[in-house]
Design an enzyme around this catalytic site. Structure first.
Site, short mmCIF file in Angstrom:
data_model
loop_
_atom_site.label_atom_id
_atom_site.label_comp_id
_atom_site.label_asym_id
_atom_site.label_seq_id
_atom_site.Cartn_x
_atom_site.Cartn_y
_atom_site.Cartn_z
N LYS A 122 1.22 4.20 -2.90
CA LYS A 122 0.91 5.60 -2.63
C LYS A 122 2.15 6.48 -2.77
O LYS A 122 2.05 7.64 -3.22
CB LYS A 122 0.31 5.74 -1.23
CG LYS A 122 -1.05 5.05 -1.08
CD LYS A 122 -2.09 5.57 -2.06
CE LYS A 122 -3.47 5.01 -1.79
NZ LYS A 122 -4.50 5.54 -2.68
N TYR A 177 0.83 -1.21 0.00
CA TYR A 177 0.00 0.00 0.00
C TYR A 177 0.87 1.25 0.00
O TYR A 177 0.65 2.18 -0.79
CB TYR A 177 -0.92 -0.03 1.22
CG TYR A 177 -1.91 1.10 1.28
CD1 TYR A 177 -3.02 1.12 0.43
CD2 TYR A 177 -1.77 2.14 2.19
CE1 TYR A 177 -3.95 2.15 0.48
CE2 TYR A 177 -2.69 3.17 2.26
CZ TYR A 177 -3.78 3.17 1.40
OH TYR A 177 -4.70 4.20 1.46
#
Length: 250
Positions: A159, A155
């Site tokens: 990002k 994740y």
């Protein structure tokens, strides 16, 4: 131009991904209240239809986990409207887990939705924005794109990549009067946020490290997106907007 006009998106056409739930749904609601024409996309047809009833938005169900799905979405949107003024890349998945047990399939899905899809949608809609000499691209990133959290390797990588993509797109598109910015929220209490962060053993250390002492609400992210979509933010470009209660400042 008065202040109300500077903060207005009335008459603009916006595409919001991930709109069937969470932050995307709230951005759709806020933009619709701001009298923008919103095209909402997501995977849940049921939820999109409920959102259409509540907000009056247009809907296009789509699966942007696949490159072909992104290309089909671009084609459907451009068949519906002559141009897109605002793109909000809100679709995202948070497949959390330790690196040693993390699957390649989950890594690939995370990158496909969180990073590749915003790239492909920017690529698809940028020509229209360049022709119009105006546009806003808003990427919903995360504080984990800037700071480290355990069990967030995929994740956070997606990002962090989205933040870098934001800056690279800005460098290419700024000469055409297109602003590209990223919003990096703390934990937001959407359904997904509550599922992951409600357990006290998970939330207590995070809240203790956050000077404001609380997590975010979807409307707070939507309001930031509204600002970045409006003329009031025309000088803001390539920004990584931290909206996380001061976590990264201490």
């Amino acid at each position: 131009m008065g202040w109300k006009d500077r903060f207005s998106i009335a008459g603009k056409t916006a595409l919001v991904t991930g709109a069937s739930s969470g932050i995307g749904a709230e951005i759709t609601r806020v933009f619709s209240e701001g009298h923008a024409k919103v095209i909402a996309t997501g995977q849940s047809v049921k939820r999109l239809n409920e959102l259409r009833v509540k907000t009056g938005c247009e809907i296009i169900p789509a699966d942007i986990a696949h490159a072909q799905g992104c290309e089909q979405l671009v084609a459907k949107v451009l068949a519906m409207t002559s141009k897109i003024d605002i793109i909000v890349n809100s679709a995202g998945v948070a497949l959390i887990g330790p690196v040693l047990n993390y699957s390649v399939a989950d890594w690939d899905r995370t990158m496909a939705i969180n990073l590749r899809a915003p790239f492909l949608l920017a690529k698809g809609f940028a020509p229209g924005m360049i022709a119009a000499k105006a546009g806003k691209i808003i990427n919903i990133s995360s504080q984990t794109g800037v700071i480290a959290l355990a069990d967030h390797a995929a994740y956070a990588s997606s990002k962090g990549g989205l933040n870098a993509l934001t800056k690279s797109l800005m460098a290419e598109l700024a000469p055409h009067n297109i602003q590209v910015n990223a919003i990096c929220p703390t934990v937001v209490m959407t359904e997904m946020g509550q599922e992951i962060w409600s357990p006290p053993d998970k939330s207590t250390p995070m809240l203790a490290a956050t000077p404001l002492g609380r997590f975010g609400e979807p409307v707070e992210i939507a309001d930031m997106a509204l600002y970045l979509a409006s003329p009031a933010s025309d000088l803001v470009n390539g920004a990584i907007m931290m909206i996380e209660g001061g976590y990264s400042s201490v």
